[in-house]
Design a protein around this motif. Structure first.
Motif, PDB file in Angstrom:
ATOM      1  N   THR A 105       1.307  -1.478  -0.132  1.00 37.16           N
ATOM      2  CA  THR A 105       0.276  -0.279  -0.152  1.00 37.16           C
ATOM      3  C   THR A 105       0.851   1.320  -0.176  1.00 37.16           C
ATOM      4  OG1 THR A 105      -1.529  -1.311   1.192  1.00 37.16           O
ATOM      5  CG2 THR A 105      -2.354   0.989   0.909  1.00 37.16           C
ATOM      6  N   ASP A 127      -0.979  -3.811  -3.112  1.00 40.84           N
ATOM      7  CA  ASP A 127      -1.744  -2.204  -3.334  1.00 40.84           C
ATOM      8  C   ASP A 127      -3.617  -3.190  -1.967  1.00 40.84           C
ATOM      9  OD1 ASP A 127      -3.573   0.344  -3.168  1.00 40.84           O
ATOM     10  OD2 ASP A 127      -4.087  -0.091  -4.495  1.00 40.84           O
ATOM     11  N   HIS A 129      -5.664  -1.099  -0.293  1.00 39.20           N
ATOM     12  CA  HIS A 129      -5.983   0.267  -0.258  1.00 39.20           C
ATOM     13  C   HIS A 129      -7.571   0.258  -0.486  1.00 39.20           C
ATOM     14  CE1 HIS A 129      -2.886   3.009  -1.628  1.00 39.20           C
ATOM     15  NE2 HIS A 129      -3.219   3.565  -0.632  1.00 39.20           N
ATOM     16  N   PRO A 136      -6.230   5.941  -1.203  1.00 42.23           N
ATOM     17  CA  PRO A 136      -4.659   6.590  -2.208  1.00 42.23           C
ATOM     18  C   PRO A 136      -4.847   8.006  -2.127  1.00 42.23           C
ATOM     19  CG  PRO A 136      -6.062   5.570  -3.703  1.00 42.23           C
ATOM     20  CD  PRO A 136      -6.719   5.211  -2.571  1.00 42.23           C
TER      21      PRO A 136
END
Length: 246
Positions: A105, A127, A129, A136
């Protein structure tokens, strides 16, 4: 407890090491302040030609330290209105990400903001998020698709799943994968090669590559050609003046 970021320079190369291994180098305010200050030092110090960012321990960076997200200012840590993309944008020197382990992240975004990545065989990327419910803010939605293409970026960001180095190489996220013990030596070898080139023209080339992010291909091509014409006129003028002297 040591500094949250270590910094050393040698022969034109700055080594920046995220240093909260007990927290998997998770991001708190103090880490960001040190990281931004060291990137500013890279930018302003004429003796430094290239920087390497890596992590201490098993992780590169696990992202934001969720235990302090409500108590520490992680979005303007120095109170100057600048966060990660601003500080890196201000740095005209090449920045290599030497990814030694998990880059998750916010840690993944630190990696994506580097000019290119060399990865240890132990590296991995995710990632998350959408999984943790954090918006983000350091370029994930833009830089990831720029690196791997929009369809792959969608898959990675929608599923929040980890990918290893084989997949990272296949989709163009990393430039090289090396044995873990060779990661820093390889990053330093590349940095030494960068230090040996014409530094003025290196800066020009980096700016030209980045210019494409803001305009169309045709506009970027025209901008490069105009720069070459200006260079050629100066070169010819200097050459004629030199010939007259000899």
């Amino acid at each position: 407890m040591g500094k949250p970021v270590l910094f050393e320079t040698k022969e034109g190369i700055a080594m920046i090491t995220l240093n909260r291994p007990e927290k998997r180098n998770a991001i708190n305010r103090e880490l960001l302040i040190h990281l931004y200050n060291y990137l500013d030092e890279v930018s302003s110090n004429d003796k430094i030609r290239v920087a390497i960012i890596t992590g201490n321990g098993k992780s590169f960076c696990a992202g934001l330290d969720l235990s302090v997200i409500e108590t520490e200012n992680l979005f303007d840590p120095r109170g100057d209105g600048k966060d990660l993309p601003d500080v890196i944008e201000d740095c005209k020197k090449p920045i290599i990400g030497a990814i030694n382990g998990h880059a998750i992240t916010g840690g993944f975004e630190i990696a994506l903001n580097c000019d290119f990545l060399i990865a240890s065989e132990r590296a991995s990327f995710a990632d998350t998020h959408a999984k943790v419910g954090i918006h983000p803010g350091w370029g994930m939605t833009q830089l990831l698709q720029q690196a791997v293409g929009q369809r792959m970026a969608k898959q990675l960001s929608f599923t929040c799943q980890f990918i290893g180095t084989e997949k990272a190489m296949q989709c163009g996220l990393v430039n090289e994968v090396v044995p873990h013990e060779e990661l820093i030596p390889r990053a330093k070898q590349i940095s030494t090669e960068i230090c040996a080139v014409n530094q003025e023209m290196l800066g020009v080339v980096k700016d030209l590559i980045k210019y494409k992010n803001r305009v169309t291909l045709q506009e970027a091509f025209a901008h490069e050609r105009e720069g070459f014409r200006t260079f050629a006129r100066k070169f010819l003028k200097h050459s004629k003046a030199f010939q007259k002297k000899v």
